[in-house]
Design an enzyme around this catalytic site. Sequence first.
Site, PDB file in Angstrom:
ATOM      1  N   ASP A  82       0.840  -1.195   0.000  1.00 29.35           N
ATOM      2  CA  ASP A  82       0.000   0.000   0.000  1.00 29.35           C
ATOM      3  C   ASP A  82       0.878   1.249   0.000  1.00 29.35           C
ATOM      4  O   ASP A  82       1.634   1.483   0.933  1.00 29.35           O
ATOM      5  CB  ASP A  82      -0.907  -0.007   1.230  1.00 29.35           C
ATOM      6  CG  ASP A  82      -2.084   0.948   1.093  1.00 29.35           C
ATOM      7  OD1 ASP A  82      -1.867   2.098   0.669  1.00 29.35           O
ATOM      8  OD2 ASP A  82      -3.217   0.545   1.394  1.00 29.35           O
ATOM      9  N   SER A 132      -7.081   4.413  -1.537  1.00 31.30           N
ATOM     10  CA  SER A 132      -6.912   2.965  -1.499  1.00 31.30           C
ATOM     11  C   SER A 132      -8.208   2.199  -1.731  1.00 31.30           C
ATOM     12  O   SER A 132      -8.174   1.044  -2.162  1.00 31.30           O
ATOM     13  CB  SER A 132      -6.312   2.533  -0.150  1.00 31.30           C
ATOM     14  OG  SER A 132      -5.002   3.020  -0.006  1.00 31.30           O
ATOM     15  N   HIS A 190      -9.972  -2.297   6.872  1.00 31.65           N
ATOM     16  CA  HIS A 190      -9.435  -1.131   6.180  1.00 31.65           C
ATOM     17  C   HIS A 190      -9.662  -1.272   4.676  1.00 31.65           C
ATOM     18  O   HIS A 190     -10.018  -2.343   4.177  1.00 31.65           O
ATOM     19  CB  HIS A 190      -7.952  -0.969   6.505  1.00 31.65           C
ATOM     20  CG  HIS A 190      -7.468   0.438   6.466  1.00 31.65           C
ATOM     21  ND1 HIS A 190      -6.413   0.844   5.679  1.00 31.65           N
ATOM     22  CD2 HIS A 190      -7.898   1.549   7.113  1.00 31.65           C
ATOM     23  CE1 HIS A 190      -6.205   2.137   5.860  1.00 31.65           C
ATOM     24  NE2 HIS A 190      -7.095   2.580   6.716  1.00 31.65           N
ATOM     25  N   THR A 192      -8.121  -1.573   1.687  1.00 31.66           N
ATOM     26  CA  THR A 192      -7.610  -2.592   0.773  1.00 31.66           C
ATOM     27  C   THR A 192      -8.157  -3.978   1.080  1.00 31.66           C
ATOM     28  O   THR A 192      -8.731  -4.626   0.192  1.00 31.66           O
ATOM     29  CB  THR A 192      -6.071  -2.594   0.771  1.00 31.66           C
ATOM     30  OG1 THR A 192      -5.599  -1.293   0.386  1.00 31.66           O
ATOM     31  CG2 THR A 192      -5.532  -3.627  -0.214  1.00 31.66           C
ATOM     32  N   GLU A 358      -1.338  -7.837   2.132  1.00 31.24           N
ATOM     33  CA  GLU A 358      -1.085  -6.394   2.056  1.00 31.24           C
ATOM     34  C   GLU A 358      -0.057  -5.948   3.080  1.00 31.24           C
ATOM     35  O   GLU A 358      -0.196  -6.211   4.280  1.00 31.24           O
ATOM     36  CB  GLU A 358      -2.382  -5.601   2.303  1.00 31.24           C
ATOM     37  CG  GLU A 358      -2.172  -4.096   2.176  1.00 31.24           C
ATOM     38  CD  GLU A 358      -3.249  -3.261   2.838  1.00 31.24           C
ATOM     39  OE1 GLU A 358      -3.380  -2.074   2.466  1.00 31.24           O
ATOM     40  OE2 GLU A 358      -3.950  -3.764   3.738  1.00 31.24           O
ATOM     41  N   ASP A 363       2.068   2.671   3.591  1.00 28.91           N
ATOM     42  CA  ASP A 363       1.229   3.850   3.341  1.00 28.91           C
ATOM     43  C   ASP A 363       1.150   4.762   4.555  1.00 28.91           C
ATOM     44  O   ASP A 363       1.329   5.978   4.455  1.00 28.91           O
ATOM     45  CB  ASP A 363      -0.167   3.360   2.936  1.00 28.91           C
ATOM     46  CG  ASP A 363      -1.167   4.484   2.768  1.00 28.91           C
ATOM     47  OD1 ASP A 363      -1.102   5.192   1.747  1.00 28.91           O
ATOM     48  OD2 ASP A 363      -2.031   4.654   3.648  1.00 28.91           O
ATOM     49  N   HIS A 367       2.379   8.696   5.072  1.00 31.86           N
ATOM     50  CA  HIS A 367       1.424   9.754   5.402  1.00 31.86           C
ATOM     51  C   HIS A 367       1.949  10.662   6.513  1.00 31.86           C
ATOM     52  O   HIS A 367       1.579  11.844   6.586  1.00 31.86           O
ATOM     53  CB  HIS A 367       0.080   9.161   5.829  1.00 31.86           C
ATOM     54  CG  HIS A 367      -0.839   8.827   4.689  1.00 31.86           C
ATOM     55  ND1 HIS A 367      -1.237   9.761   3.762  1.00 31.86           N
ATOM     56  CD2 HIS A 367      -1.447   7.666   4.343  1.00 31.86           C
ATOM     57  CE1 HIS A 367      -2.052   9.193   2.887  1.00 31.86           C
ATOM     58  NE2 HIS A 367      -2.183   7.924   3.204  1.00 31.86           N
ATOM     59  N   ASP A 404      -1.131  -0.125  -4.772  1.00 33.25           N
ATOM     60  CA  ASP A 404      -2.407   0.475  -5.139  1.00 33.25           C
ATOM     61  C   ASP A 404      -2.235   1.910  -5.630  1.00 33.25           C
ATOM     62  O   ASP A 404      -2.988   2.395  -6.467  1.00 33.25           O
ATOM     63  CB  ASP A 404      -3.393   0.420  -3.971  1.00 33.25           C
ATOM     64  CG  ASP A 404      -2.797   0.922  -2.659  1.00 33.25           C
ATOM     65  OD1 ASP A 404      -1.580   1.211  -2.603  1.00 33.25           O
ATOM     66  OD2 ASP A 404      -3.549   1.014  -1.668  1.00 33.25           O
ATOM     67  N   HIS A 405      -1.199   2.573  -5.124  1.00 38.11           N
ATOM     68  CA  HIS A 405      -0.917   3.955  -5.515  1.00 38.11           C
ATOM     69  C   HIS A 405       0.470   4.326  -5.016  1.00 38.11           C
ATOM     70  O   HIS A 405       1.117   3.547  -4.317  1.00 38.11           O
ATOM     71  CB  HIS A 405      -1.964   4.920  -4.931  1.00 38.11           C
ATOM     72  CG  HIS A 405      -2.101   4.792  -3.432  1.00 38.11           C
ATOM     73  ND1 HIS A 405      -1.149   5.282  -2.562  1.00 38.11           N
ATOM     74  CD2 HIS A 405      -3.047   4.207  -2.658  1.00 38.11           C
ATOM     75  CE1 HIS A 405      -1.515   5.015  -1.316  1.00 38.11           C
ATOM     76  NE2 HIS A 405      -2.662   4.350  -1.348  1.00 38.11           N
TER      77      HIS A 405
END
Length: 573
Positions: A82, A132, A190, A192, A358, A363, A367, A404-405
């Site tokens: 992620d 996500s 969450h 994902t 995952e 991620d 952040h 995912d990004h």
Amino acid sequence: MAFRVFVAPSRCLLLLLSGLLFVLICDIDRVRAASVYKSPNLDDARHWRRYAETYIKKVLMYDENRRMIPSVAKNVIIFVGDGMGIASLSTGRIFKGQRAGNSGEEEQLSFDMFPNTGMSKTYNTDRQVPDSAGTATAMFSGVKTKYGVVGVDYTITETNLEAAKVPSFMEWAQEEGKRTGIVTTTRITHATPAACYAHTINRNYECDEKVPAQMKTRVKDIARQMIEEAPGKDMNVILGGGRNCFGASVPTHLKTEYRFQGAMEKTCKRTDGRNLVDEWLQRWNGTDAAYAWKTSDLRAVDLDRVEHLLGLFADDHMSYDTVRDRSDDGQPSLSEMTEAAIKVLQRPGTAGFALMVEGGRIDHAHHQNHAHLALAEVVELDKAVETALKMVDLDETLIIVTADHSHAMTFNGYPDRGNDILGFGNRPNATQYETITYANGPGFLQHRWNDTMLEGTADWATWVKVDQLNRSEITYRHLSAFPLGDETHGGEDVAVFASGPGSNLVRGTFEQSYIAHVMSYAACMGPTKRLNEACDDDFRRKGLKASGAARSHTVSSIALVTATLVAAVRKLF
């Protein structure tokens, strides 16, 4: 006496056009205000499925030239880092090598040598830079959708949830009799992991507390969907965090998780008094089922015998691997959970399995501009992939590794070869700046100079000199250029690595929704299996199973034959 005025037709046309131009110029502001971007396609499920089928057929034409035999994947494992964009891959690879005592640049991630790679376009149907929920829905269902929604298409509203639902590859797998599982370091509710089994208008509806009062009778929270509805209720393995969402409790003295700041650390607690873990255990009463909430519990499970395994190892998300409690009362690693999941899923005499793993806290660390934590999470995901590679047969297992990004993180400067990847981006004689920086996020304020910090630094604009900060603190944040409470995602394409049957379909740059159709085609499940003639029972009875060997084979698709003939005719003329 009447007078007539005659005007040449050409002059009439000129006058008319002039008038129209005048009106347009005078009203141009209104026209601009009224114009709203409209997608060039319908963005519906049929559009994304047609796109995937077209792309698959195109790739199969390439392979026809190599006389590839149709292949079938008995098992499918998709690993999702992620937020693991290209910069995270490059810096994570170096970080892995440097932790092993090497220079780092020459290091290999376990999936770097996968035979097939491609690039995935991650945008949502309504956002250039995605979240996500929308990206996971695209990867797992084959349908791109809006920002913030899970398991539904772009038409979703408060009143048409049922009509907007799209099935995930977990549902496809269960329809074919395959065993299914989810492993994550986040809450299992969450975005994902939720996209594997849930359908909701808002990704934040993880527990009943977050569902608006006026919608509680019409919308189930994500935790309830996992316990009460297919495919969640029928999964063989679910491992991750998120006890609070299920109303589960543990001894108070064990609730000592290290807390970090940021929106991603806000948990969701049940208010309806239900303990969904107890309800899950009651559902499987009399069968081989086990619940684990700490590492010793997981290690005590007979993984070769248990049919259904639920593990919730934290009230909220699981800890970052760097600060994870490694004792028996602590939390298992991502690689240990992956190993346990494969042992439960991979059983002789079954139709195979589908597993999503995952590395979710890559991620969360980004952040909060915690680059050091993010790179350690990349390395742990890499270890989980390596674990899987040792346990499965790649002749019958498709493994996909992707993100995912991306994130607004940069890998920059001119550091020397072998320089600490978490260090400085230039040579010591110049004013120091970091090799890893962020475009935005909370790191801005940690690096900002004020009257109470480091007097005498005002000659260096408004920033604290980075080499004068305590960069060894676990909560240290790398510099960001714009102040935000949480750093944002990035919108660039992300890498997709693939190995095993069907991996040859991962090629070029494609829509993110294509990934689900690769799994569908390769594993003979879901909407795209009809394109794979190896999925046909007659084909299998003839003994033409996937073996990786070459043979003289012509793709039977009429579309492919037609395209080949057209190309030949064009060459003649």
